[in-house]
Design a protein around this motif. Sequence first.
Motif, PDB file in Angstrom:
ATOM      1  N   VAL A   2       0.863  -1.172   0.000  1.00  0.00           N
ATOM      2  CA  VAL A   2       0.000   0.000   0.000  1.00  0.00           C
ATOM      3  C   VAL A   2       0.904   1.229   0.000  1.00  0.00           C
ATOM      4  CG1 VAL A   2      -1.666   1.345   1.323  1.00  0.00           C
ATOM      5  CG2 VAL A   2      -1.926  -1.120   1.168  1.00  0.00           C
ATOM      6  N   LEU A   3       0.645   2.159  -0.908  1.00  0.00           N
ATOM      7  CA  LEU A   3       1.438   3.371  -0.994  1.00  0.00           C
ATOM      8  C   LEU A   3       0.758   4.490  -0.218  1.00  0.00           C
ATOM      9  CD1 LEU A   3       2.163   3.332  -4.847  1.00  0.00           C
ATOM     10  CD2 LEU A   3       3.287   2.031  -3.030  1.00  0.00           C
ATOM     11  N   VAL A   4       1.557   5.318   0.434  1.00  0.00           N
ATOM     12  CA  VAL A   4       1.011   6.435   1.189  1.00  0.00           C
ATOM     13  C   VAL A   4       1.901   7.652   0.965  1.00  0.00           C
ATOM     14  CG1 VAL A   4       2.255   5.748   3.284  1.00  0.00           C
ATOM     15  CG2 VAL A   4       0.265   7.248   3.467  1.00  0.00           C
ATOM     16  N   GLY A   5       1.257   8.805   0.785  1.00  0.00           N
ATOM     17  CA  GLY A   5       2.018  10.026   0.561  1.00  0.00           C
ATOM     18  C   GLY A   5       1.356  11.213   1.240  1.00  0.00           C
ATOM     19  N   VAL A   6       2.144  12.241   1.491  1.00  0.00           N
ATOM     20  CA  VAL A   6       1.668  13.485   2.097  1.00  0.00           C
ATOM     21  C   VAL A   6       2.130  14.631   1.205  1.00  0.00           C
ATOM     22  CG1 VAL A   6       1.910  15.055   4.055  1.00  0.00           C
ATOM     23  CG2 VAL A   6       1.643  12.609   4.446  1.00  0.00           C
ATOM     24  N   ALA A  33       1.015  17.158  -9.193  1.00  0.00           N
ATOM     25  CA  ALA A  33       2.404  16.726  -9.032  1.00  0.00           C
ATOM     26  C   ALA A  33       2.514  15.633  -7.979  1.00  0.00           C
ATOM     27  CB  ALA A  33       3.286  17.915  -8.662  1.00  0.00           C
ATOM     28  N   ALA A  34       1.727  15.739  -6.901  1.00  0.00           N
ATOM     29  CA  ALA A  34       1.749  14.711  -5.862  1.00  0.00           C
ATOM     30  C   ALA A  34       1.238  13.382  -6.408  1.00  0.00           C
ATOM     31  CB  ALA A  34       0.912  15.151  -4.664  1.00  0.00           C
ATOM     32  N   GLU A  35       0.176  13.420  -7.230  1.00  0.00           N
ATOM     33  CA  GLU A  35      -0.342  12.190  -7.824  1.00  0.00           C
ATOM     34  C   GLU A  35       0.676  11.566  -8.773  1.00  0.00           C
ATOM     35  OE1 GLU A  35      -4.135  12.803  -9.651  1.00  0.00           O
ATOM     36  OE2 GLU A  35      -4.820  14.064  -8.009  1.00  0.00           O
ATOM     37  N   GLU A  36       1.370  12.410  -9.556  1.00  0.00           N
ATOM     38  CA  GLU A  36       2.371  11.883 -10.485  1.00  0.00           C
ATOM     39  C   GLU A  36       3.524  11.229  -9.728  1.00  0.00           C
ATOM     40  OE1 GLU A  36       4.066  10.514 -13.621  1.00  0.00           O
ATOM     41  OE2 GLU A  36       2.119  11.521 -13.690  1.00  0.00           O
ATOM     42  N   SER A  37       3.912  11.835  -8.599  1.00  0.00           N
ATOM     43  CA  SER A  37       4.953  11.228  -7.775  1.00  0.00           C
ATOM     44  C   SER A  37       4.510   9.871  -7.242  1.00  0.00           C
ATOM     45  CB  SER A  37       5.308  12.161  -6.625  1.00  0.00           C
ATOM     46  OG  SER A  37       6.310  11.606  -5.801  1.00  0.00           O
ATOM     47  N   MET A  38       3.234   9.739  -6.883  1.00  0.00           N
ATOM     48  CA  MET A  38       2.709   8.456  -6.416  1.00  0.00           C
ATOM     49  C   MET A  38       2.693   7.431  -7.536  1.00  0.00           C
ATOM     50  SD  MET A  38       1.943   8.482  -3.144  1.00  0.00           S
ATOM     51  CE  MET A  38       0.605   7.325  -2.847  1.00  0.00           C
ATOM     52  N   THR A  98       8.548  -2.504 -10.262  1.00  0.00           N
ATOM     53  CA  THR A  98       9.860  -2.920 -10.741  1.00  0.00           C
ATOM     54  C   THR A  98      10.607  -3.711  -9.672  1.00  0.00           C
ATOM     55  OG1 THR A  98       9.965  -0.947 -12.137  1.00  0.00           O
ATOM     56  CG2 THR A  98      12.025  -2.092 -11.724  1.00  0.00           C
ATOM     57  N   ALA A  99      10.397  -3.348  -8.412  1.00  0.00           N
ATOM     58  CA  ALA A  99      11.043  -4.065  -7.320  1.00  0.00           C
ATOM     59  C   ALA A  99      10.409  -5.432  -7.069  1.00  0.00           C
ATOM     60  CB  ALA A  99      10.983  -3.234  -6.040  1.00  0.00           C
ATOM     61  N   GLY A 100       9.294  -5.736  -7.729  1.00  0.00           N
ATOM     62  CA  GLY A 100       8.665  -7.046  -7.587  1.00  0.00           C
ATOM     63  C   GLY A 100       7.483  -7.065  -6.656  1.00  0.00           C
ATOM     64  N   ALA A 101       6.797  -5.945  -6.510  1.00  0.00           N
ATOM     65  CA  ALA A 101       5.645  -5.868  -5.609  1.00  0.00           C
ATOM     66  C   ALA A 101       4.366  -5.645  -6.405  1.00  0.00           C
ATOM     67  CB  ALA A 101       5.836  -4.742  -4.600  1.00  0.00           C
ATOM     68  N   GLU A 102       3.257  -5.961  -5.778  1.00  0.00           N
ATOM     69  CA  GLU A 102       1.932  -5.717  -6.351  1.00  0.00           C
ATOM     70  C   GLU A 102       1.284  -4.569  -5.588  1.00  0.00           C
ATOM     71  OE1 GLU A 102      -2.444  -7.881  -6.761  1.00  0.00           O
ATOM     72  OE2 GLU A 102      -0.734  -8.967  -5.926  1.00  0.00           O
ATOM     73  N   VAL A 103       0.990  -3.486  -6.292  1.00  0.00           N
ATOM     74  CA  VAL A 103       0.378  -2.323  -5.664  1.00  0.00           C
ATOM     75  C   VAL A 103      -1.120  -2.564  -5.547  1.00  0.00           C
ATOM     76  CG1 VAL A 103      -0.023   0.158  -5.828  1.00  0.00           C
ATOM     77  CG2 VAL A 103       2.140  -0.813  -6.621  1.00  0.00           C
ATOM     78  N   CYS A 104      -1.612  -2.680  -4.316  1.00  0.00           N
ATOM     79  CA  CYS A 104      -3.029  -2.969  -4.124  1.00  0.00           C
ATOM     80  C   CYS A 104      -3.823  -1.735  -3.703  1.00  0.00           C
ATOM     81  CB  CYS A 104      -3.223  -4.092  -3.103  1.00  0.00           C
ATOM     82  SG  CYS A 104      -2.434  -3.851  -1.512  1.00  0.00           S
ATOM     83  N   ASP A 105      -3.165  -0.654  -3.303  1.00  0.00           N
ATOM     84  CA  ASP A 105      -3.881   0.572  -2.970  1.00  0.00           C
ATOM     85  C   ASP A 105      -2.869   1.692  -2.814  1.00  0.00           C
ATOM     86  OD1 ASP A 105      -5.945   2.294  -2.445  1.00  0.00           O
ATOM     87  OD2 ASP A 105      -6.870   1.046  -0.904  1.00  0.00           O
ATOM     88  N   ALA A 106      -3.355   2.933  -2.943  1.00  0.00           N
ATOM     89  CA  ALA A 106      -2.495   4.102  -2.777  1.00  0.00           C
ATOM     90  C   ALA A 106      -3.337   5.252  -2.257  1.00  0.00           C
ATOM     91  CB  ALA A 106      -1.839   4.486  -4.103  1.00  0.00           C
TER      92      ALA A 106
END
Length: 497
Positions: free
Chosen positions: A79-83, A93-98, A107-115
Amino acid sequence: MTQQFDSETSSNANTTAGVLTDHSDVLLDDSGREGGSRHDDVQWQEREERNALRHVAGLGELEDVTQVEYRKVRLERVVLVGVWSGAVTTQAAAEESMRELAALAQTAGAEVCDAVLQQRYKPDAATYIGSGKAKELAGIVARRQADTIIADDDLPPSQRRALEDATKIKVVDRTAVILDIFAQHATSREGKAQVELAQLEYMLPRLRGWGGSLSRQAGGRAAGADAGIGSRGPGETKIEMDRRVIRTRIARLRRQIAHMAPARDVKRGSRRRFGLPTIAVVGYTNAGKSSLINRLTGSRELVENALFATLDTAVRRARTHDGRVYAYVDTVGFVRRLPTQLVEAFKSTLEEVSQADIIMHVVDASHPDPFSQVDAVNEVLSGIEGASDIPRIVVFDKIDRVADGVRERLRGLAPEAELVSALSGEGISHLRSRVEGMLPVPDVHISALLPYDQGGLLSRIRQYGRVSSVDYRGDGIKVEADVDSMLASHVVAVSID
């Protein structure tokens, strides 16, 4: 306040960058108050809506960016989290960074299930997103059955530990993900040593221990029979021993990398000795640098639709229309907020940029905001000594993927840039001609008559110099050319006149 989008709206959001869907859970008023003035209620609602965690649409369904072997096993669910703060950056710009963080995670081998994103004046000093939002994030993690949380910032150890305690799963930051990708893609001995050095420097201040593991080695009599009064105590703790081992390993790696420098200098010296012009190809990660070099030189450098597919410097030769040889140097890609540990560890690789005659800056024209990538690369280049004085060519690659309106916008904002497509070959011939016209002219002009048995020397003049004329006469070969001083001395030594 929060809203919930139906399935049709959510599907449409996946095709539109920057559209957010809010978290479906209703946040309760922590004060528990009822009533109050209508004005206060409106203000409270606006505050709740502004600070709510918002989902970034479409990140869980991003296209797979790599096909490396580690994706065959069960993917780590993240799960990705940003401020973000409106005073510092924009929501787009914040959304593009996410989205970029999601590509890094995949690329690191993970499955993004939410952000999720949160707007606040600055990150919470304790838990990065605040204690209330940390509990809400814990609920998202439980529903999604996530294994890891990735923060779109560099988290200090205290924030990471507090967020781990609140969510009960592992928390990593943006720097850790980039270091993990570098570790997976490094192939050469020097590249592996550079990545390990960066990882250890990142790990050193973030060591953590619990309970008895902090005191493993006894002091006093257990440490030595002659220690005596005043020496009894817990001795060296486990975490202190780990730090000592890491510092020792860091010192050893720095010595190894320093010992690898002469071999790299020999290769550079050989190019300088023959007067071989070099073009350093730089750019954002996955901008198409290796593909463009393959198109320009006819080589088969590794090309992969993945971030940081190229970590080790590669040199590929090319020839001008009149036979002069020059070289393209493929370098590691850059990224926003490139970890300082990596910049320091890969300083030896980035030296290729400072030694080049021309810098070719490759930009992904199909990116939603290519000029933000240009700024990120220029920021890294500004820290390389001597790079600001080297002539540059800006090349917008992947132009075949953009609409005509985008082309016109790029031409208007960057009139000196080249628009090319490494895939279709569009604009390649014009770019090649411009590069050849910018190659440095050797500093010695010769006019010599060479014997016919010096064909090898004439070939070297064609390869490493700029030939003005060649006249095959009865008494020899009359050559006029611009060469470097070393080659000029050879010509003078064998010249007839």
